[in-house]
Design a protein around this motif. Structure first.
Motif, short mmCIF file in Angstrom:
data_model
loop_
_atom_site.label_atom_id
_atom_site.label_comp_id
_atom_site.label_asym_id
_atom_site.label_seq_id
_atom_site.Cartn_x
_atom_site.Cartn_y
_atom_site.Cartn_z
N LYS A 1 54.13 27.69 24.98
CA LYS A 1 54.05 27.44 26.42
C LYS A 1 55.43 27.24 27.04
N THR A 2 56.11 26.19 26.62
CA THR A 2 57.39 25.84 27.24
C THR A 2 58.47 26.84 26.90
N GLY A 3 59.06 27.42 27.90
CA GLY A 3 60.14 28.39 27.69
C GLY A 3 59.65 29.80 27.46
N THR A 4 58.34 29.97 27.35
CA THR A 4 57.79 31.31 27.14
C THR A 4 56.89 31.68 28.31
N SER A 7 64.96 36.78 30.27
CA SER A 7 63.85 35.82 30.25
C SER A 7 62.62 36.38 30.96
N SER A 8 62.62 37.68 31.20
CA SER A 8 61.52 38.31 31.93
C SER A 8 60.39 38.69 30.98
N LEU A 9 59.17 38.25 31.32
CA LEU A 9 58.02 38.62 30.52
C LEU A 9 57.62 40.08 30.73
N SER A 10 58.20 40.73 31.75
CA SER A 10 57.96 42.16 31.94
C SER A 10 58.46 42.94 30.74
N SER A 11 59.55 42.46 30.15
CA SER A 11 60.09 43.12 28.96
C SER A 11 59.09 43.04 27.81
N LEU A 12 58.42 41.90 27.68
CA LEU A 12 57.42 41.74 26.62
C LEU A 12 56.25 42.68 26.86
N LYS A 13 55.90 42.85 28.12
CA LYS A 13 54.82 43.79 28.46
C LYS A 13 55.20 45.21 28.03
N TYR A 14 56.46 45.60 28.33
CA TYR A 14 56.92 46.93 27.97
C TYR A 14 57.03 47.09 26.45
N ALA A 15 57.27 45.99 25.74
CA ALA A 15 57.35 46.06 24.28
C ALA A 15 56.03 46.60 23.71
N PHE A 16 54.92 46.11 24.24
CA PHE A 16 53.61 46.59 23.78
C PHE A 16 53.35 48.02 24.26
N ILE A 17 53.68 48.29 25.51
CA ILE A 17 53.41 49.62 26.09
C ILE A 17 54.19 50.70 25.35
N ILE A 18 55.52 50.49 25.20
CA ILE A 18 56.37 51.52 24.58
C ILE A 18 56.08 51.64 23.09
N ARG A 68 56.38 31.18 34.86
CA ARG A 68 57.14 32.39 35.18
C ARG A 68 56.34 33.28 36.14
N GLU A 69 57.07 33.90 37.07
CA GLU A 69 56.42 34.73 38.09
C GLU A 69 55.65 35.90 37.47
N ASP A 70 56.16 36.43 36.36
CA ASP A 70 55.54 37.62 35.77
C ASP A 70 54.58 37.29 34.62
N ALA A 71 54.29 35.99 34.42
CA ALA A 71 53.40 35.59 33.31
C ALA A 71 51.99 36.12 33.52
N LYS A 72 51.45 35.99 34.73
CA LYS A 72 50.09 36.45 35.02
C LYS A 72 49.98 37.96 34.82
N ALA A 116 44.98 27.99 32.70
CA ALA A 116 44.08 28.40 33.77
C ALA A 116 44.80 29.24 34.83
N LYS A 117 46.05 28.87 35.10
CA LYS A 117 46.82 29.59 36.13
C LYS A 117 47.16 31.01 35.71
N VAL A 118 47.39 31.24 34.41
CA VAL A 118 47.80 32.57 33.95
C VAL A 118 46.66 33.38 33.36
N GLY A 119 45.49 32.72 33.16
CA GLY A 119 44.32 33.46 32.67
C GLY A 119 44.14 33.48 31.18
N ILE A 120 44.69 32.49 30.46
CA ILE A 120 44.50 32.41 29.01
C ILE A 120 43.32 31.49 28.73
N LYS A 121 42.37 31.95 27.91
CA LYS A 121 41.18 31.16 27.60
C LYS A 121 41.33 30.35 26.31
N SER A 122 42.02 30.93 25.32
CA SER A 122 42.18 30.22 24.03
C SER A 122 43.43 29.35 24.07
N VAL A 123 43.24 28.04 24.00
CA VAL A 123 44.36 27.10 24.08
C VAL A 123 44.29 26.11 22.92
N ILE A 124 45.38 25.99 22.18
CA ILE A 124 45.50 24.98 21.12
C ILE A 124 46.64 24.06 21.54
#
Length: 813
Positions: free
Chosen positions: A515-518, A744-755, A641-645, A674-682
């Motif tokens: 959560k924190t920092g990610t 620190s952009s989560l958009s990069s993580l999104k592209y990691a899966f896409i590419i 983060r703005e791009d987390a959702k 709840a804000k980003v739409g994750i259902k599984s939380v530990i």
């Protein structure tokens, strides 16, 4: 002293310089070495063929071999792995195709003492790891030289020069072949026109002679690289793609010579020329395609200056980066790039860190702040103290990481190599079988060559089978797609430590996120504070305990106190201990030798120390106590983060399960989820608990990717199938993770899966294209529907088709 004759070159030499070995006499070590190589390989019949003729003694290539084992060479080029093995990057000269890479890797793998050998086809760079107790580096170099290649330590400047030289040589050979092909085509127009309009035998003989003149330099000069590759392949009991090309062209050339000197039928000198030309042109275009894929690496490399201005005793000197030591003072002016990591000791100003983080806004730096190599000083004169050597600096580490990732191989490539191992032998067998069937059984499926006899038809059909088969397309299928995928990922601020992680990410079904920092920015802010005791002495103790911790909550509370109170002082606290996922404890003694027990953290830390204090909050909390008495409480919140959702929605659509793991309390965790739409939380889980949870997922057959801060989550990251370190700061934790986000952009993580998914899809497409090509064209050639000229063109086009298909990875990115 009398002259004696050398047993190898047969030249006479002065007995004073003789190397005596039993009854054998040698004029130099080169002759002695070649003599034993020929004898060991069963080729000593060479001397019977040589008779009394003399030959030039061999050029010494090993006179520099001892330097590879020197201390200075070791300090400059050799590293030690975590397992205690030795590692070096070498450039291997003479590699011109994927088969060459395979040959070198096979020979090295089978050498006792070599742990691994990965060769990057794009720049001929080999990463070799070996056991120094079993083999020396000089012996490895000699092994490479023994199979017809040369090797030397990787140096970017020298490597570029060698690459330019090799490319020029390739281009000249190709242009000779193209020139000859154009002229043969013009002769071919006259010859084939004559079939319909009538042509004298004498004129046809002159045309055959002209084709012979043009085809000979193509075969023996332009095609020399194929003969060379085939020779060293056979020497090591390997049938490679070079063998198919060279044998197909040679057999056709020999048959055409038979026709030229009186045999009946048609010559195929034009096919000889076209076979070599088409394959050469195809391979040259292949090189151009690969070059465009490594432009990203070249761009990053260009960000590193060659030298820096070092200030010593008030005197400024321009010093090469390799000679700059930790502790040196470097000066950079406005507009200059930081060359090596360091800490500012004089001046302040803004820096452009977009080359590392992708962040377009300049970052303000002052005295004591850290500078990273590759960033640009925008507006002032800065002096800083070097804290890392050039080899360990941030940008050089990134370049090394990229180059290593390009030389590694996905699992699917090893499977493809297994398929291709017996490919050439199978093709040769099919070619021989084709000739036997056509010649002895007279099978004819309707295709007919004009004016051909029965032997000629059988021979040409068999040659077509050899030429049309393309193991090169199969060998290229994975590396070219991986190369382009790695380059595209780098453009998005993602560094994959190894290319094999593309396959892992593409197959992943579960994403675990800290959560924190990610998911959040990791920039906690105090929203509510209760100071129960304003005694300055107690505030100083709280401030000092906060200063001893690097946790984001401690940093934020410390910043809040510093802004609120201007007269705080740091005290000498001792026995400071971090309690995982709970907080920090410590002690302080005053001048009266009275001990104060300090505690700062969450409510769980208070319970652990038997402090009864009721405090409910939906935010992250920090509670400070002295001698079991609560002095202050703080409630903090972290911005999402703005791009987390957007990332979470994208991951959900791709079918992955998402889990958020955090040591924070349940209410805070669920609020963020709840804000980003994750259902599984530990929630409320310590680092060991996170690692155990990931192991549990893996035991259920899940392929787990975890994204965290790369330090606090190191145990959990190490337990996952694929670990991703968020680039929250430019001091990248490369050693912790498999993938590094430079920003620190989560958009990069999104592209990691896409590419990654796109790249893996295109790898499978390439393999399928290669297999379909061979399964269709080889039967057609065996049936007699393909002549050698068309076969050569088809072979080259299959490789280019694989390259062109891989370039589509760049689309929609």
């Amino acid at each position: 002293m009398a002259n004696v004759k050398c047993n190898h070159c047969h030249l006479e030499f002065d007995e004073k310089v003789m190397i005596k070995e039993g009854d054998l006499n040698f004029c130099c070590k080169g002759c002695q070495g070649v003599f034993h190589i020929l004898k060991d390989d069963g080729l000593d019949s060479f001397y019977e063929k040589l008779g009394n003729k003399t030959i030039a003694p061999p050029i010494e290539t090993n006179d520099d071999i001892e330097r590879f084992d020197t201390k200075s060479f070791e300090d400059t080029f050799i590293k030690t792995t975590n397992d205690g093995y030795r590692q070096i990057d070498l450039i291997i000269e003479g590699i011109h195709c994927a088969a060459c890479v395979w040959l070198n890797e096979k020979v090295l793998f089978e050498t006792d003492g070599i742990i691994s050998a990965d060769i990057n086809f794009t720049n001929n760079k080999a990463k070799i790891i070996w056991d120094e107790e079993k083999i020396k580096l000089s012996e490895i170099i000699l092994k490479i030289r023994s199979i017809g290649y040369n090797a030397y330590a990787y140096d970017a400047t020298v490597a570029d020069e060698q690459a330019v030289k090799a490319k020029r040589d390739y281009f000249i050979r190709m242009m000779v072949a193209v020139f000859a092909s154009v002229n043969i085509m013009m002769l071919g127009v006259a010859k084939y026109t004559g079939f319909f309009t009538g042509i004298d035998d004498e004129i046809k003989e002159y045309i055959h002679l002209g084709e012979f003149i043009f085809s000979t330099p193509v075969l023996f000069y332009s095609g020399w690289i194929f003969f060379r590759g085939a020779y060293f392949g056979l020497k090591n009991r390997i049938l490679n793609m070079d063998f198919l090309v060279s044998s197909g062209a040679t057999f056709t050339y020999i048959y055409s010579l038979f026709i030229l000197f009186g045999g009946k039928g048609e010559s195929y000198f034009d096919s000889v020329t076209m076979i070599i030309t088409f394959v050469l042109v195809g391979k040259y275009l292949e090189v151009i395609g690969k070059k465009s894929a490594v432009d990203t690496l070249d761009k990053i490399k260009s960000s590193i200056p060659l030298e820096a201005t070092v200030v010593e005793d008030g005197i400024k000197k321009a010093i090469a980066l390799d000679n700059i030591k930790v502790g040196d003072v470097v000066e950079i002016r406005s507009g200059e790039k930081v060359c090596i990591d360091g800490k500012i000791i004089s001046g302040e100003g803004t820096f452009d860190e977009s080359s590392l983080t992708g962040e377009s806004l300049p970052i303000f730096k002052k005295q004591g702040d850290v500078l990273y190599s590759g960033t640009i000083n925008n507006d002032s004169l800065i002096r800083y103290e070097v804290t890392k050597t050039y080899k360990d600096s941030t940008l050089n580490s990134i370049v090394t990481l990229l180059e290593d990732s390009l030389s590694s191989k996905p699992e699917i490539e090893y499977k493809a190599n297994e398929i291709s191992k017996g490919f050439t032998l199978t093709i040769i067998s099919l070619s021989i079988l084709t000739f036997i069937v056509w010649y002895f059984f007279g099978i004819d499926l309707g295709f007919d060559y004009d004016n051909t006899n029965h032997f000629e038809k059988s021979f040409i059909v068999a040659i077509s089978v050899i030429v049309i088969a393309c193991p090169c397309a199969l060998a290229l299928a994975t590396p070219i797609a991986s190369l382009i995928g790695i380059s595209e990922l780098a453009k998005k601020g993602l560094l994959f430590k190894e290319a094999k992680f593309i396959e892992t990410m593409a197959k992943a079904d579960t994403l675990v996120m800290d959560k924190t920092g990610t998911i959040t920015k990791g920039e906690l802010k105090v929203k509510k504070a209760r100071i129960l005791d304003n005694n300055i002495h107690k505030l100083n103790l709280m401030y000092s305990l906060l200063d001893s911790s690097t946790h984001p909550i401690s940093k934020s509370v410390k910043k809040y106190l510093a802004n609120k109170y201007s007269n705080l002082e740091l005290k000498n606290i001792y026995d400071v201990k971090s309690v995982q996922a709970k907080g920090v404890v410590g002690k302080y003694k005053n001048i009266e030798d009275k001990t104060f027990h300090l505690l700062g953290g969450n409510i769980e830390l208070l319970k652990e120390n038997r402090i009864n204090y009721n405090f409910d909050s939906s935010s992250s909390v920090y509670i400070f106590a002295i001698n079991r008495k609560v002095i202050a409480t703080f409630e903090l919140e972290d911005e999402i983060r703005e791009d987390a959702k957007d990332l979470i929605d994208s991951i959900k659509q791709s079918g992955l399960n998402i889990v958020m793991l955090t040591g924070d309390n349940e209410s805070v965790a669920k609020k963020v989820a709840a804000k980003v739409g994750i259902k599984s939380v530990i929630s409320g889980i310590d680092p060991i608990g996170k690692a155990n949870y990931i192991k549990k997922l893996k035991s259920e057959g899940k392929t787990v990717v975890m994204a965290g801060d790369g330090i606090n989550d190191s145990v959990a990251l190490a337990s996952s199938d694929l670990s991703i370190a968020m680039g929250n700061s430019a001091d990248i934790t490369i050693s912790v993770s498999d993938i590094v986000l430079l920003n620190s952009s989560l958009s990069s993580l999104k592209y990691a899966f896409i590419i990654s998914k796109r790249t893996y899809k295109f790898i499978k497409q390439n393999l399928l294209l290669s297999l379909i090509y061979n399964s269709i064209t080889i039967p057609l050639a065996m049936a007699g529907y393909v002549i050698p000229l068309v076969a050569a063109l088809s072979m080259s086009l299959s490789s280019l088709l694989v390259v062109a298909n891989s370039m589509r990875i760049k689309l929609k990115n």
